[in-house]
Write a protein that holds these residues in place. Structure first.
Motif, PDB file in Angstrom:
ATOM      1  N   GLN A  57      12.356  29.471   9.611  1.00 54.61           N
ATOM      2  CA  GLN A  57      12.994  29.338   8.304  1.00 54.61           C
ATOM      3  C   GLN A  57      14.517  29.201   8.458  1.00 54.61           C
ATOM      4  O   GLN A  57      15.132  28.365   7.803  1.00 54.61           O
ATOM      5  N   ASN A  58      15.107  29.998   9.334  1.00 52.97           N
ATOM      6  CA  ASN A  58      16.561  29.942   9.541  1.00 52.97           C
ATOM      7  C   ASN A  58      16.999  28.610  10.145  1.00 52.97           C
ATOM      8  O   ASN A  58      18.048  28.075   9.779  1.00 52.97           O
ATOM      9  N   GLU A  87       3.137  31.519  10.639  1.00 54.28           N
ATOM     10  CA  GLU A  87       2.575  32.356  11.700  1.00 54.28           C
ATOM     11  C   GLU A  87       3.701  33.184  12.291  1.00 54.28           C
ATOM     12  O   GLU A  87       4.797  32.673  12.519  1.00 54.28           O
ATOM     13  N   THR A  88       3.398  34.448  12.556  1.00 60.24           N
ATOM     14  CA  THR A  88       4.394  35.315  13.172  1.00 60.24           C
ATOM     15  C   THR A  88       4.610  34.879  14.610  1.00 60.24           C
ATOM     16  O   THR A  88       3.665  34.613  15.345  1.00 60.24           O
ATOM     17  N   ASP A  89       5.882  34.784  14.999  1.00 58.60           N
ATOM     18  CA  ASP A  89       6.236  34.405  16.363  1.00 58.60           C
ATOM     19  C   ASP A  89       5.800  35.517  17.315  1.00 58.60           C
ATOM     20  O   ASP A  89       6.104  36.684  17.092  1.00 58.60           O
ATOM     21  N   GLU A  90       5.076  35.160  18.366  1.00 54.30           N
ATOM     22  CA  GLU A  90       4.575  36.163  19.314  1.00 54.30           C
ATOM     23  C   GLU A  90       5.712  36.858  20.051  1.00 54.30           C
ATOM     24  O   GLU A  90       5.615  38.027  20.403  1.00 54.30           O
ATOM     25  N   GLY A  91       6.803  36.143  20.289  1.00 53.17           N
ATOM     26  CA  GLY A  91       7.932  36.712  21.015  1.00 53.17           C
ATOM     27  C   GLY A  91       8.825  37.591  20.152  1.00 53.17           C
ATOM     28  O   GLY A  91       9.518  38.464  20.666  1.00 53.17           O
ATOM     29  N   ASP A  92       8.815  37.352  18.832  1.00 48.98           N
ATOM     30  CA  ASP A  92       9.679  38.105  17.926  1.00 48.98           C
ATOM     31  C   ASP A  92       8.966  38.244  16.582  1.00 48.98           C
ATOM     32  O   ASP A  92       8.907  37.289  15.808  1.00 48.98           O
ATOM     33  N   ASN A  93       8.428  39.418  16.315  1.00 46.80           N
ATOM     34  CA  ASN A  93       7.652  39.650  15.087  1.00 46.80           C
ATOM     35  C   ASN A  93       8.457  39.436  13.809  1.00 46.80           C
ATOM     36  O   ASN A  93       7.886  39.302  12.733  1.00 46.80           O
ATOM     37  N   ARG A  94       9.790  39.419  13.923  1.00 51.16           N
ATOM     38  CA  ARG A  94      10.621  39.217  12.738  1.00 51.16           C
ATOM     39  C   ARG A  94      10.674  37.752  12.325  1.00 51.16           C
ATOM     40  O   ARG A  94      11.056  37.424  11.210  1.00 51.16           O
ATOM     41  N   LEU A  95      10.284  36.857  13.229  1.00 50.41           N
ATOM     42  CA  LEU A  95      10.352  35.418  12.960  1.00 50.41           C
ATOM     43  C   LEU A  95       8.995  34.857  12.559  1.00 50.41           C
ATOM     44  O   LEU A  95       7.975  35.238  13.122  1.00 50.41           O
TER      45      LEU A  95
END
Length: 159
Positions: A57-58, A87-95
């Motif tokens: 999104q950013n 989908e939630t990014d596997e490396g960063d749950n905030r993304l």
């Protein structure tokens, strides 16, 4: 163009013609794109997502030069209508990665055809050389506007 017409053409008339063209082009494009079921801003967003799979999104906000909040509202609408999913990014749950769905891809493909057909009609009757000349002239105008933007930017930075 006859010499009498050429004498009447000044900067103001050329700028008016360019603006008039841009307004007409946008109205015509919007007419055809409305048939896809996606609004103008959402359409731009879908095209951006299609060009950049799994974009955040950013990243979309930065590339489109709008706020993340504005993007969030449009993404929510596109998601509710089934054009995208997150989908939630596997490396960063905030993304969240933004993924275009088959329904979204159908709109993108439909839109590409609309752009292609419209562009063909806009340049009907133009020779290759005429298009090249127009392109070079428009690049010159764009370069002059870029210089003006840089001047404005540097003045703002000094104040």
């Amino acid at each position: 163009m006859e010499s009498n017409d050429a004498e009447k053409v000044g900067n103001k008339e050329i700028i008016h013609q360019l603006i008039s063209f841009a307004i007409k082009h946008r109205k015509i494009m919007q007419h055809y794109l409305d048939k896809t079921g996606v609004y103008h801003a959402q359409h731009r967003l879908l095209m951006e997502i299609a060009r950049n799979p799994n974009v955040s999104q950013n990243d979309i906000a930065r590339s489109m030069d709008v706020s993340a909040a504005t993007i969030a509202v449009s993404l929510k609408k596109l998601e509710n209508k089934g054009y995208i999913r997150r989908e939630t990014d596997e490396g960063d749950n905030r993304l969240n990665k933004i993924i275009i769905t088959e329904k979204g891809n159908n709109v993108v493909e439909q839109s590409k055809q609309i752009f292609k057909q419209t562009n063909q009609k806009v340049f009907e009757g133009f020779t290759y050389d005429e298009k090249c000349t127009l392109f070079v002239l428009l690049q010159k105008l764009d370069n002059n506007l870029n210089k003006m933007e840089e001047e404005i930017k540097s003045k703002k930075e000094r104040t």
